[in-house]
Write a protein that holds these residues in place. Structure first.
Motif, PDB file in Angstrom:
ATOM      1  N   ASN A  98      16.607   8.053  31.230  1.00 48.38           N
ATOM      2  CA  ASN A  98      15.164   8.296  31.316  1.00 48.38           C
ATOM      3  C   ASN A  98      14.601   8.785  29.988  1.00 48.38           C
ATOM      4  O   ASN A  98      15.036   9.805  29.447  1.00 48.38           O
ATOM      5  N   GLY A  99      13.634   8.023  29.468  1.00 47.98           N
ATOM      6  CA  GLY A  99      12.923   8.441  28.270  1.00 47.98           C
ATOM      7  C   GLY A  99      13.600   8.103  26.964  1.00 47.98           C
ATOM      8  O   GLY A  99      13.001   8.324  25.899  1.00 47.98           O
ATOM      9  N   ASP A 100      14.810   7.561  26.972  1.00 45.56           N
ATOM     10  CA  ASP A 100      15.524   7.245  25.728  1.00 45.56           C
ATOM     11  C   ASP A 100      15.475   5.735  25.505  1.00 45.56           C
ATOM     12  O   ASP A 100      16.427   5.011  25.802  1.00 45.56           O
ATOM     13  N   VAL A 101      14.349   5.285  24.979  1.00 48.76           N
ATOM     14  CA  VAL A 101      14.140   3.854  24.805  1.00 48.76           C
ATOM     15  C   VAL A 101      15.178   3.252  23.867  1.00 48.76           C
ATOM     16  O   VAL A 101      15.700   2.155  24.116  1.00 48.76           O
ATOM     17  N   GLU A 102      15.510   3.954  22.781  1.00 45.44           N
ATOM     18  CA  GLU A 102      16.460   3.409  21.816  1.00 45.44           C
ATOM     19  C   GLU A 102      17.828   3.167  22.455  1.00 45.44           C
ATOM     20  O   GLU A 102      18.434   2.103  22.272  1.00 45.44           O
ATOM     21  N   ALA A 103      18.305   4.144  23.217  1.00 45.65           N
ATOM     22  CA  ALA A 103      19.598   3.978  23.881  1.00 45.65           C
ATOM     23  C   ALA A 103      19.533   2.846  24.907  1.00 45.65           C
ATOM     24  O   ALA A 103      20.474   2.046  25.031  1.00 45.65           O
ATOM     25  N   ASN A 104      18.440   2.755  25.628  1.00 43.13           N
ATOM     26  CA  ASN A 104      18.304   1.707  26.637  1.00 43.13           C
ATOM     27  C   ASN A 104      18.240   0.323  25.998  1.00 43.13           C
ATOM     28  O   ASN A 104      18.794  -0.645  26.531  1.00 43.13           O
ATOM     29  N   LEU A 105      17.579   0.221  24.848  1.00 44.84           N
ATOM     30  CA  LEU A 105      17.533  -1.057  24.149  1.00 44.84           C
ATOM     31  C   LEU A 105      18.920  -1.478  23.678  1.00 44.84           C
ATOM     32  O   LEU A 105      19.306  -2.646  23.811  1.00 44.84           O
ATOM     33  N   ARG A 106      19.669  -0.540  23.136  1.00 46.32           N
ATOM     34  CA  ARG A 106      21.024  -0.868  22.674  1.00 46.32           C
ATOM     35  C   ARG A 106      21.884  -1.353  23.836  1.00 46.32           C
ATOM     36  O   ARG A 106      22.626  -2.341  23.708  1.00 46.32           O
ATOM     37  N   ARG A 107      21.801  -0.665  24.967  1.00 49.38           N
ATOM     38  CA  ARG A 107      22.609  -1.060  26.110  1.00 49.38           C
ATOM     39  C   ARG A 107      22.141  -2.404  26.666  1.00 49.38           C
ATOM     40  O   ARG A 107      22.955  -3.242  27.077  1.00 49.38           O
TER      41      ARG A 107
END
Length: 243
Positions: A22-31
C-alpha cells in the motif's frame, strides 16, 4: 464459444493475484514488471492484474498526488517494455484532465494506453472519483475483451453491455476478501453462462482492508465450468487457454 474467425483460436491469458505494498508505487511497479516478464515467458498474451494493483486499495492514498497515474505515464514504461507484444491490464487511480477514476490501464509496447474506468462505485469511492460510462472493450489477438472492475460484476447489465459491444471475454480486476468466495463464483459463472462469455478474474491477494484475501483468481468457460483457479490466497499467476 470458439475463437474469432480469421485469427488464432486460442488466447492464452494470465490472471495475476498480486499483493501490492500500500502506497509504495515504486515497489509495486518493479514487482509488476517482474510478474509481466514471467507471464510473457509462459506464453500469456493477455495479463490481467487486480483492482488498484499499482497502489493497493486504500482510498486515503488519494490525498497523495504520487498515487495518481495518467495515460502515457512515464512510470509505466518498464511495464510496457516487459509486455513485449502482449497486453497488460493494471489497476490504478487515474487522473485524465479534470476527471478522476478508479480504472484499469491497458498497456502494451506498441499502442497508446487505453483507460477503462470503473462504472459502478462502492461506498466511499464516490467521494474520491467519478464513475465511468460502461464497459471498455479492447482487442487482443482478434479477441474482444470487455473490462470490469470489482463492483461492476455485481450488475448483470455490465456484462450484458460488454457482450452487446462484441466482447467474447469478460475480464474483471477485483478486490474480494475472505467470506466473499461465493460472490466470485456466482458473479463470474453468471456472466459466463448468461452471455456466452469466457470470464476471468484477478483478485488482490494477501491481506487487504485488514482482512484476508478470498483468493479465487482464475478463468471460467462459457458453460460456467472452472478452467483455472488460484491454489491459495497469496501471490500467484494463474494461466488459462481460451478457445
Amino acid at each position: 464459444m470458439s475463437g474469432p474467425l480469421g485469427v488464432a483460436t486460442v488466447l492464452r491469458v494470465a490472471t495475476v493475484q498480486s499483493v501490492p505494498v500500500n502506497g509504495d508505487v515504486e515497489a509495486n511497479l518493479r514487482r509488476t514488471e517482474s510478474i509481466v516478464e514471467q507471464a510473457v515467458a509462459a506464453g500469456a498474451r493477455l495479463i490481467v492484474f487486480p483492482e488498484l494493483s499499482l497502489t493497493g486499495y486504500d482510498l486515503a492514498l488519494g490525498d497523495d498526488p504520487r498515487m495518481w497515474f495518467a495515460p502515457g505515464d512515464d512510470r509505466l514504461a518498464g511495464v510496457r517494455r516487459a509486455a513485449a507484444g502482449s497486453t497488460v491490464v493494471v489497476g490504478a487511480l487515474l487522473r485524465s484532465g479534470s476527471r478522476r477514476h478508479i480504472a484499469s490501464l491497458v498497456l502494451n509496447d506498441a499502442a497508446p494506453d487505453v483507460v477503462a474506468p470503473k462504472t459502478y462505485l462502492h461506498g466511499a469511492e464516490s467521494d474520491l472519483v467519478e464513475p465511468g460510462e460502461g464497459p471498455t472493450v479492447v482487442s487482443v489477438d482478434g479477441w474482444n475483451v470487455g473490462l470490469a472492475i470489482c463492483y461492476d460484476t455485481a450488475f448483470p447489465e455490465h456484462a450484458r453491455a460488454a457482450r452487446a459491444a462484441g466482447a467474447q471475454v469478460y475480464a474483471a480486476s477485483a478486490l474480494f476478501t475472505a467470506g466473499e468466495e461465493s460472490k466470485i463464483s456466482g458473479r463470474m459463472v453468471s456472466a459466463a453462462v448468461d452471455h456466452g462469455l469466457w470470464t476471468i478474474m484477478a483478485n488482490l491477494g494477501g491481506h487487504q482492508l485488514g482482512e484476508r484475501s478470498a483468493g479465487g483468481s482464475g478463468a471460467w468457460a462459457p458453460d460456467g465450468s472452472v478452467a483455472a483457479k488460484a491454489a491459495g490466497c497469496d501471490e500467484e499467476i494463474v494461466t488459462a487457454q481460451l478457445h
